[in-house]
Design a protein around this motif. Structure first.
Motif, short mmCIF file in Angstrom:
data_model
loop_
_atom_site.label_atom_id
_atom_site.label_comp_id
_atom_site.label_asym_id
_atom_site.label_seq_id
_atom_site.Cartn_x
_atom_site.Cartn_y
_atom_site.Cartn_z
N SER A 184 0.83 -1.20 0.00
CA SER A 184 0.00 0.00 0.00
C SER A 184 0.86 1.25 0.00
O SER A 184 0.41 2.33 -0.36
N ALA A 185 2.13 1.15 0.41
CA ALA A 185 3.05 2.28 0.37
C ALA A 185 4.47 1.77 0.54
O ALA A 185 4.70 0.72 1.14
N GLU A 186 5.44 2.54 0.01
CA GLU A 186 6.85 2.19 0.14
C GLU A 186 7.58 3.37 0.76
O GLU A 186 7.30 4.53 0.45
N PHE A 187 8.56 3.05 1.63
CA PHE A 187 9.27 4.09 2.38
C PHE A 187 10.77 3.82 2.38
O PHE A 187 11.20 2.67 2.31
N ILE A 188 11.53 4.91 2.50
CA ILE A 188 12.99 4.84 2.57
C ILE A 188 13.46 5.58 3.82
O ILE A 188 12.92 6.63 4.18
N LEU A 189 14.46 5.01 4.50
CA LEU A 189 15.13 5.71 5.60
C LEU A 189 16.62 5.61 5.33
O LEU A 189 17.18 4.52 5.22
N GLU A 190 17.27 6.79 5.22
CA GLU A 190 18.71 6.81 4.98
C GLU A 190 19.38 7.75 5.97
O GLU A 190 18.96 8.91 6.12
N THR A 191 20.40 7.25 6.67
CA THR A 191 21.19 8.07 7.59
C THR A 191 22.64 7.98 7.12
O THR A 191 23.35 7.02 7.42
N LYS A 192 23.06 8.99 6.37
CA LYS A 192 24.39 8.96 5.76
C LYS A 192 25.51 8.96 6.80
O LYS A 192 26.57 8.39 6.58
N LYS A 193 25.25 9.63 7.93
CA LYS A 193 26.27 9.69 8.99
C LYS A 193 26.72 8.31 9.42
O LYS A 193 27.90 8.08 9.71
N HIS A 194 25.78 7.37 9.47
CA HIS A 194 26.10 6.02 9.93
C HIS A 194 26.16 5.02 8.77
O HIS A 194 26.38 3.84 8.99
N GLY A 195 25.94 5.49 7.56
CA GLY A 195 26.04 4.62 6.39
C GLY A 195 24.96 3.56 6.30
O GLY A 195 25.21 2.46 5.80
N VAL A 196 23.75 3.90 6.78
CA VAL A 196 22.67 2.92 6.72
C VAL A 196 21.57 3.41 5.79
O VAL A 196 21.29 4.61 5.69
N LYS A 197 20.94 2.46 5.13
CA LYS A 197 19.82 2.77 4.25
C LYS A 197 18.86 1.58 4.27
O LYS A 197 19.28 0.43 4.07
N VAL A 276 8.63 10.67 11.07
CA VAL A 276 9.30 11.72 10.31
C VAL A 276 10.58 11.23 9.63
O VAL A 276 11.04 11.84 8.66
N GLU A 277 11.14 10.12 10.11
CA GLU A 277 12.38 9.64 9.49
C GLU A 277 12.14 8.75 8.27
O GLU A 277 12.96 8.74 7.36
N TRP A 278 11.03 8.03 8.25
CA TRP A 278 10.69 7.27 7.05
C TRP A 278 10.02 8.20 6.05
O TRP A 278 9.15 9.00 6.42
N LYS A 279 10.43 8.10 4.79
CA LYS A 279 9.86 8.95 3.74
C LYS A 279 9.47 8.12 2.52
O LYS A 279 10.09 7.09 2.23
N THR A 280 8.43 8.59 1.84
CA THR A 280 8.01 7.93 0.61
C THR A 280 9.04 8.21 -0.48
O THR A 280 9.93 9.06 -0.33
N GLN A 284 7.71 12.54 0.86
CA GLN A 284 6.78 12.78 1.98
C GLN A 284 7.23 12.00 3.20
O GLN A 284 7.68 10.85 3.08
N THR A 285 7.11 12.60 4.38
CA THR A 285 7.34 11.82 5.59
C THR A 285 6.16 10.87 5.80
O THR A 285 5.08 11.08 5.24
N TYR A 286 6.39 9.86 6.61
CA TYR A 286 5.29 8.94 6.92
C TYR A 286 4.12 9.70 7.52
O TYR A 286 2.96 9.43 7.22
N LYS A 287 4.44 10.69 8.38
CA LYS A 287 3.39 11.48 9.03
C LYS A 287 2.55 12.22 7.99
O LYS A 287 1.31 12.25 8.07
#
Length: 313
Positions: A184-197, A276-280, A284-287
């Protein structure tokens, strides 16, 4: 044509009126009966009729600060649990699963015990004190079907009474994309400081982080490992869902989290606001996405029943 899943009705009865005391759980049109009892109320529980029935039982507790469970069976549950009262001192809660009218026989309960041990070890959430994996006894084809149906209901009832060692939160990866149910929706979370996606999908109300996503190697901060999300991060490493790879952990399997914030915390290795950290994919944020979904819900409220009955506006 696949039939839609049907809802289930569960009745919980708090025997002494206390939420942390003895309770029974039953489902409509199921012969099973579940009794959850704190060890401090064991004598009252074993005086009950169902405690003398054939069935399976769980002992739940902690040993050296870690959760531990034991799965057993008996033609007289009460008698067997009495022997554990002195032989095993780590457990604090017991769960007795029987049937109305004492309809289970020895082969039935041995089959249920073997299957529950298999499931608990497959999930890997809570270590078992059982020394061996008992083999499944030989049952007729009809009896196997009945016991598997009985187990299906057990796996629905136990989480409702806060017993989660059989909950499987990993999700299979679809092998044939055209037939897979669209998220129903897809989201991305990326934190470059820690190298995670990480990538997640919302399917049937579950927030599922996909295999191949990366997360922090360890939970951040000294002494914070005992937070619930810190414990979850460690639990997923113990279960092999998160596998260390160089400076990060990689999700080896799809995993269904209870909320976007739980998923964000595990990915970032620290408490996080997932809304707010997960985004489409569009940013868009999840919120914001959730607010958009809610704005599309019709605002008209149904008229009271008496107005519909008499045709009043």
């Amino acid at each position: 044509m696949t039939s839609p899943s049907l809802g289930r009705s569960l009745e919980l009865h708090y025997i002494n009126g206390q939420p942390d005391g003895m309770l029974t759980a039953e489902m409509f049109n199921w012969t099973g009966h579940v009794l959850l009892v704190p060890r401090t109320q064991l004598s009252q529980a074993l005086a009950r009729t169902e405690a003398r029935y054939a069935g399976i039982y769980l002992l739940l507790g902690e040993k050296e600060g870690e959760p531990l469970a034991y799965v057993g069976e008996s033609e007289d549950i009460g008698s067997r649990i009495k022997s554990h009262d002195t032989a095993k001192d780590w457990w604090s809660m017991a769960v007795l699963v029987t049937t109305a009218g004492n309809k289970l026989n020895k082969a039935h309960v041995r089959y249920l015990e073997a299957r529950l041990i298999e499931q608990a070890k497959s999930v890997g959430r809570t270590p078992l004190a059982n020394g061996t994996n008992p083999p499944r006894p030989t049952l007729s084809e009809a009896d196997v079907s009945k016991m598997e149906a009985f187990l299906e209901n057990i796996f629905i009832v136990l989480p409702a009474v806060r017993v989660d060692l059989f909950i499987q939160r990993t999700r299979p990866t679809p092998t044939v994309a055209p037939t897979a149910k669209a998220p129903s929706a897809e989201f991305i979370l990326e934190t470059k400081k820690h190298g995670v996606k990480a990538r997640a999908v919302l399917v049937d109300g579950e927030f599922v982080v996909e295999a191949g996503s990366t997360a922090r190697l360890a939970w951040e901060g000294v002494g914070s490992e005992m937070t619930s999300y810190g414990q979850l991060h460690q639990e997923l490493r113990n279960e092999g869902v998160l596998q260390p790879q160089d400076t990060v952990c990689v999700f080896a399997k799809n995993y269904a989290f209870k909320s976007p914030s739980a998923a964000a915390a595990v990915v970032n290795g620290r408490p996080a606001n997932g809304t707010v950290e997960w985004k489409t994919l569009s940013g868009q944020t999840y919120k914001e996405w959730e607010a958009q979904q809610l704005s599309a819900v019709p605002a008209d409220r149904p008229r009271p029943a008496e107005n519909r009955l008499y045709g009043n506006p």
